[in-house]
Design a protein around this motif. Structure first.
Motif, PDB file in Angstrom:
ATOM      1  N   GLU A  65      11.965  14.304  87.037  1.00  0.00           N
ATOM      2  CA  GLU A  65      12.130  13.042  86.595  1.00  0.00           C
ATOM      3  C   GLU A  65      12.000  12.884  85.113  1.00  0.00           C
ATOM      4  OE1 GLU A  65      10.148  14.027  89.016  1.00  0.00           O
ATOM      5  OE2 GLU A  65      11.507  13.391  90.502  1.00  0.00           O
ATOM      6  N   SER A  66      11.174  13.656  84.580  1.00  0.00           N
ATOM      7  CA  SER A  66      10.929  13.420  83.099  1.00  0.00           C
ATOM      8  C   SER A  66      12.252  14.012  82.134  1.00  0.00           C
ATOM      9  CB  SER A  66       9.444  13.924  82.316  1.00  0.00           C
ATOM     10  OG  SER A  66       9.413  15.252  82.626  1.00  0.00           O
ATOM     11  N   LEU A  67      12.679  15.260  82.869  1.00  0.00           N
ATOM     12  CA  LEU A  67      13.994  15.707  82.326  1.00  0.00           C
ATOM     13  C   LEU A  67      14.949  14.773  82.546  1.00  0.00           C
ATOM     14  CD1 LEU A  67      15.159  18.358  81.233  1.00  0.00           C
ATOM     15  CD2 LEU A  67      15.625  19.104  83.358  1.00  0.00           C
ATOM     16  N   ALA A  68      15.145  14.122  83.573  1.00  0.00           N
ATOM     17  CA  ALA A  68      16.459  13.333  83.848  1.00  0.00           C
ATOM     18  C   ALA A  68      16.167  12.080  82.774  1.00  0.00           C
ATOM     19  CB  ALA A  68      16.282  12.834  85.098  1.00  0.00           C
ATOM     20  N   ASP A  69      14.995  11.772  82.119  1.00  0.00           N
ATOM     21  CA  ASP A  69      14.958  10.624  81.311  1.00  0.00           C
ATOM     22  C   ASP A  69      15.815  11.020  80.118  1.00  0.00           C
ATOM     23  OD1 ASP A  69      13.128   9.173  82.806  1.00  0.00           O
ATOM     24  OD2 ASP A  69      11.370   9.835  81.771  1.00  0.00           O
ATOM     25  N   TYR A  70      16.001  12.291  79.686  1.00  0.00           N
ATOM     26  CA  TYR A  70      16.927  12.574  78.603  1.00  0.00           C
ATOM     27  C   TYR A  70      18.305  12.498  78.670  1.00  0.00           C
ATOM     28  CZ  TYR A  70      12.805  15.076  76.532  1.00  0.00           C
ATOM     29  OH  TYR A  70      11.446  15.269  76.095  1.00  0.00           O
ATOM     30  N   VAL A  71      18.841  12.174  80.033  1.00  0.00           N
ATOM     31  CA  VAL A  71      20.098  11.994  80.221  1.00  0.00           C
ATOM     32  C   VAL A  71      20.695  10.740  80.849  1.00  0.00           C
ATOM     33  CG1 VAL A  71      20.980  14.603  80.108  1.00  0.00           C
ATOM     34  CG2 VAL A  71      19.734  13.455  82.350  1.00  0.00           C
ATOM     35  N   ARG A  72      19.692   9.806  80.770  1.00  0.00           N
ATOM     36  CA  ARG A  72      20.082   8.426  81.314  1.00  0.00           C
ATOM     37  C   ARG A  72      20.997   8.076  80.546  1.00  0.00           C
ATOM     38  NH1 ARG A  72      13.884   6.483  80.417  1.00  0.00           N
ATOM     39  NH2 ARG A  72      13.973   7.239  78.628  1.00  0.00           N
ATOM     40  N   PRO A  73      22.063   7.020  81.160  1.00  0.00           N
ATOM     41  CA  PRO A  73      23.253   6.412  80.494  1.00  0.00           C
ATOM     42  C   PRO A  73      23.350   6.356  79.111  1.00  0.00           C
ATOM     43  CG  PRO A  73      22.800   5.411  82.751  1.00  0.00           C
ATOM     44  CD  PRO A  73      21.542   6.036  82.113  1.00  0.00           C
ATOM     45  N   ASP A  74      22.268   5.811  78.379  1.00  0.00           N
ATOM     46  CA  ASP A  74      22.484   5.545  76.960  1.00  0.00           C
ATOM     47  C   ASP A  74      21.888   6.859  76.104  1.00  0.00           C
ATOM     48  OD1 ASP A  74      19.788   5.062  77.633  1.00  0.00           O
ATOM     49  OD2 ASP A  74      19.792   3.148  76.552  1.00  0.00           O
ATOM     50  N   GLU A  75      21.652   7.743  76.714  1.00  0.00           N
ATOM     51  CA  GLU A  75      20.840   8.866  76.083  1.00  0.00           C
ATOM     52  C   GLU A  75      21.957  10.023  75.843  1.00  0.00           C
ATOM     53  OE1 GLU A  75      16.822   9.438  75.901  1.00  0.00           O
ATOM     54  OE2 GLU A  75      16.456   7.717  76.796  1.00  0.00           O
ATOM     55  N   LEU A  76      21.366  11.437  76.312  1.00  0.00           N
ATOM     56  CA  LEU A  76      22.182  12.675  76.167  1.00  0.00           C
ATOM     57  C   LEU A  76      23.067  12.776  77.186  1.00  0.00           C
ATOM     58  CD1 LEU A  76      19.428  14.715  74.487  1.00  0.00           C
ATOM     59  CD2 LEU A  76      21.093  13.146  73.300  1.00  0.00           C
ATOM     60  N   HIS A  77      24.011  13.916  77.359  1.00  0.00           N
ATOM     61  CA  HIS A  77      25.019  14.082  78.380  1.00  0.00           C
ATOM     62  C   HIS A  77      24.227  15.198  79.313  1.00  0.00           C
ATOM     63  CE1 HIS A  77      27.160  12.587  74.827  1.00  0.00           C
ATOM     64  NE2 HIS A  77      28.083  12.173  75.792  1.00  0.00           N
ATOM     65  N   GLN A  78      23.579  16.216  78.646  1.00  0.00           N
ATOM     66  CA  GLN A  78      23.055  17.209  79.544  1.00  0.00           C
ATOM     67  C   GLN A  78      21.639  17.368  79.088  1.00  0.00           C
ATOM     68  OE1 GLN A  78      25.626  20.521  79.358  1.00  0.00           O
ATOM     69  NE2 GLN A  78      27.015  19.772  80.802  1.00  0.00           N
ATOM     70  N   ALA A  79      20.825  18.266  80.151  1.00  0.00           N
ATOM     71  CA  ALA A  79      19.740  18.699  79.686  1.00  0.00           C
ATOM     72  C   ALA A  79      19.538  19.893  80.328  1.00  0.00           C
ATOM     73  CB  ALA A  79      18.442  17.796  79.936  1.00  0.00           C
ATOM     74  N   PHE A  80      19.014  21.024  79.735  1.00  0.00           N
ATOM     75  CA  PHE A  80      18.814  22.286  80.292  1.00  0.00           C
ATOM     76  C   PHE A  80      17.915  22.287  81.329  1.00  0.00           C
ATOM     77  CE2 PHE A  80      20.283  24.646  76.109  1.00  0.00           C
ATOM     78  CZ  PHE A  80      21.513  24.756  76.411  1.00  0.00           C
ATOM     79  N   ASN A  81      18.248  22.877  82.471  1.00  0.00           N
ATOM     80  CA  ASN A  81      17.387  23.227  83.691  1.00  0.00           C
ATOM     81  C   ASN A  81      16.634  24.422  83.652  1.00  0.00           C
ATOM     82  OD1 ASN A  81      16.350  22.837  86.131  1.00  0.00           O
ATOM     83  ND2 ASN A  81      18.312  22.662  87.430  1.00  0.00           N
ATOM     84  N   PHE A  82      15.607  24.346  82.979  1.00  0.00           N
ATOM     85  CA  PHE A  82      14.778  25.672  82.809  1.00  0.00           C
ATOM     86  C   PHE A  82      13.949  26.159  84.172  1.00  0.00           C
ATOM     87  CE2 PHE A  82      15.162  24.621  78.230  1.00  0.00           C
ATOM     88  CZ  PHE A  82      15.870  25.755  78.049  1.00  0.00           C
ATOM     89  N   ARG A  83      13.841  24.904  84.738  1.00  0.00           N
ATOM     90  CA  ARG A  83      12.972  25.275  86.236  1.00  0.00           C
ATOM     91  C   ARG A  83      13.879  26.518  87.123  1.00  0.00           C
ATOM     92  NH1 ARG A  83       8.652  22.155  87.675  1.00  0.00           N
ATOM     93  NH2 ARG A  83       8.011  20.718  86.198  1.00  0.00           N
TER      94      ARG A  83
END
Length: 541
Positions: free
Chosen positions: A265-283
């Motif tokens: 969920e905290s990773l998803a915070d980086y890609v909320r609609p007004d933030e970034l487009h992707q976040a690396f899924n290191f898990r």
């Protein structure tokens, strides 16, 4: 958020580490002209974009992740004209170009830090970084340790400064308005040149906790884990500002966060609609070779990103971790991958098992919905080079830990292109590569695999072609209950994927269609061999 028809939602992005990709001028270090000369090869893989690790002017204390000038090209890599030529050549081949932005820290040779040295304690120039007066007890201001090993503080006259990585990489103070204004301008400099996106290095660490406090120390650890200084709420304000800059440009420009987040969920915070487009899924990268573990991380990743209408990303290797063809071959190891490269005493590796699992994992990954990242050389099945002599190692991890961790050089050994011996066509005019290549890499060259239908290169090309044809990056995933615990079975539109993570063949309850691609030999279609993935073409869409 990426638009429904955005290329970022399902793109396959190929990471290029410029020092190690192709050397056009014969000095032993890869360069931008070398990359440009090899773009037909990259486009021929069937990827959508390239991501370039840093090429900016730098003293190279951390091979370019210590940036001295964010608006230029280091002479070792070429010039801005060379970059513009690369960008144009990539776009001619329908390849997008993503560049690395390194905002957590600068080089100690950056003009701002040099001004801070010159201006002295208490100066406005030092407010752009995290300077503190030396404690009276002679110790550091807090117990934080560097990611690279050793204390996260270094003395400078009567003060000390914070560096979460090497001392040559002082951390910026992102509460300072000049820092924010500077990076907004840096973004526009490269976006104006036509880059299609940015990858944000250490995206989770820009904002530090107020007062820079001590952090908990685990028993046996030499100092506080810098993970406690990551993922604070204030970083999201920065990325909302950056998103506004990106949205000024057409066609679409995107951003991906390198964020080692504590939860989905905290990773998803980086890609909320007004933030970034992707976040690396290191898990996903760190998942052990285990069917239940993969199903869990896939489900959790998809659910978290769906909640913010963002694409999931998948990655198995990059420039900071042991190559997955070797990680999966570790004997007795339980975890698949963590940042920081190799330790001095690595578990023994079974190369054949590692490559078989790497091919199976890649085939599974490329069938998942979302965006996938590939690291140069993995399409050749390149293994980690564990046995580099100490005298050639250059990773600051090696030096900061006094050799206890040998670091990341082993995944950065230059690409083998052709020939039967080093430098394997990597460098022009017989130059000596900046890191030595193994003498037994002849079978890993592009030339050796180019026309071999059983080669790993052919597997990647075929898989990427089918992925594009069936639009596997979009749509839904449906699990099929497996007949054995070590089996993963899931359905995509037009495809069923079966992966055996076990040590014995697994019998399928049925054939799911026509086998279109297998990661290894399959003598009997009713049995999925160990460490093997099969793609079954089905009639349903």
């Amino acid at each position: 958020m990426p638009k429904p028809d955005s290329w970022a939602r399902d793109a396959v992005i190929y990471q290029i580490y410029p020092r190690s990709f192709a050397d056009a001028d014969g000095d032993g270090v890869g360069d931008l002209a070398g990359i440009t000369a090899r773009l037909d090869y990259v486009a021929g893989l069937g990827v959508d974009a390239i991501w370039l690790s840093p090429f900016y002017p730098s003293p190279m204390a951390d091979h370019g992740y210590d940036v001295a000038d964010y608006r230029g090209v280091d002479p070792i890599f070429g010039s801005l004209d060379d970059f513009d030529a690369l960008l144009a050549a990539a776009h001619e081949r329908d390849l997008k170009v993503i560049i690395d932005i390194v905002p957590n820290h600068t080089s100690d040779q950056h003009r701002w830090f040099q001004e801070a040295i010159e201006a002295g304690p208490g100066s406005a120039a030092r407010e752009r970084y995290h300077f503190r007066d030396k404690p009276t007890d002679g110790g550091p201001p807090n117990n934080l340790h560097s990611v690279f090993g050793g204390p996260a503080w270094t003395e400078l006259d009567d003060q000390v400064y914070l560096h979460m990585f090497a001392p040559e990489q002082p951390d910026l103070n992102w509460e300072h308005p000049e820092v924010r204004a500077e990076f907004a301008d840096v973004l526009r400099f490269w976006l104006d040149r036509g880059v299609d996106g940015i990858r944000i290095d250490v995206a989770d660490a820009l904002i530090k906790p107020e007062g820079l406090p001590d952090v908990p120390v685990e028993p046996g650890e030499p100092g506080g884990d810098p993970a406690h200084y990551r993922n604070l709420d204030g970083v999201h304000e920065i990325y909302r500002e950056w998103r506004a800059v990106l949205d000024e440009y057409q066609p679409e420009r995107v951003a991906v966060a390198e964020a080692w987040s504590p939860g989905y969920e905290s990773l998803a915070d980086y890609v909320r609609p007004d933030e970034l487009h992707q976040a690396f899924n290191f898990r996903f990268l760190a998942t052990p070779w285990d069917a239940a573990a993969y199903r869990s991380v896939i489900d959790s990743s998809l659910a978290a990103m769906a909640a913010v209408d963002a694409p999931t990303t998948w990655v198995l290797s990059n420039h900071d971790v042991i190559r997955h063809a070797s990680r999966f071959g570790r004997l007795g190891a339980t975890t698949a991958g963590v940042p920081g490269g190799a330790n001095r005493e690595e578990p023994q590796v079974d190369p054949a098992r590692g490559l078989a699992r790497a091919r199976a994992a890649t085939l599974m990954m490329l069938a998942l919905p979302g965006s996938a990242y590939l690291y140069q050389g993995e399409e050749l099945g390149l293994p980690e080079v564990f046995d580099l002599p100490d005298e050639v190692r250059q990773d600051p991890v090696f030096f900061r830990t006094n050799g206890e961790r040998v670091g990341r050089d082993g995944c950065r050994v230059p690409m083998p292109w052709s020939g039967a011996e080093p430098p394997y066509g990597f460098t022009a005019d017989g130059g000596k590569p900046w890191l030595p290549q193994p003498a037994d890499w002849a079978a890993f060259t592009v030339e050796a695999q180019q026309h071999d239908p059983s080669a790993t290169l052919a597997l990647y090309r075929t898989a990427l072609g089918v992925r594009r044809q069936l639009q596997l990056g979009s749509g839904e995933l449906t699990w099929i209950d497996p007949p054995a615990d070590d089996l993963l079975i899931f359905r995509r539109a037009g495809l069923v994927v079966t992966t055996n993570c076990g040590s014995v063949p697994a019998r399928l309850p049925q054939q799911y269609g026509e086998p279109v691609l297998t990661s290894g030999p399959v003598p009997e279609l009713e049995l999925v061999p160990p460490d093997t993935t099969i793609w079954w073409r089905t009639t349903d869409r």
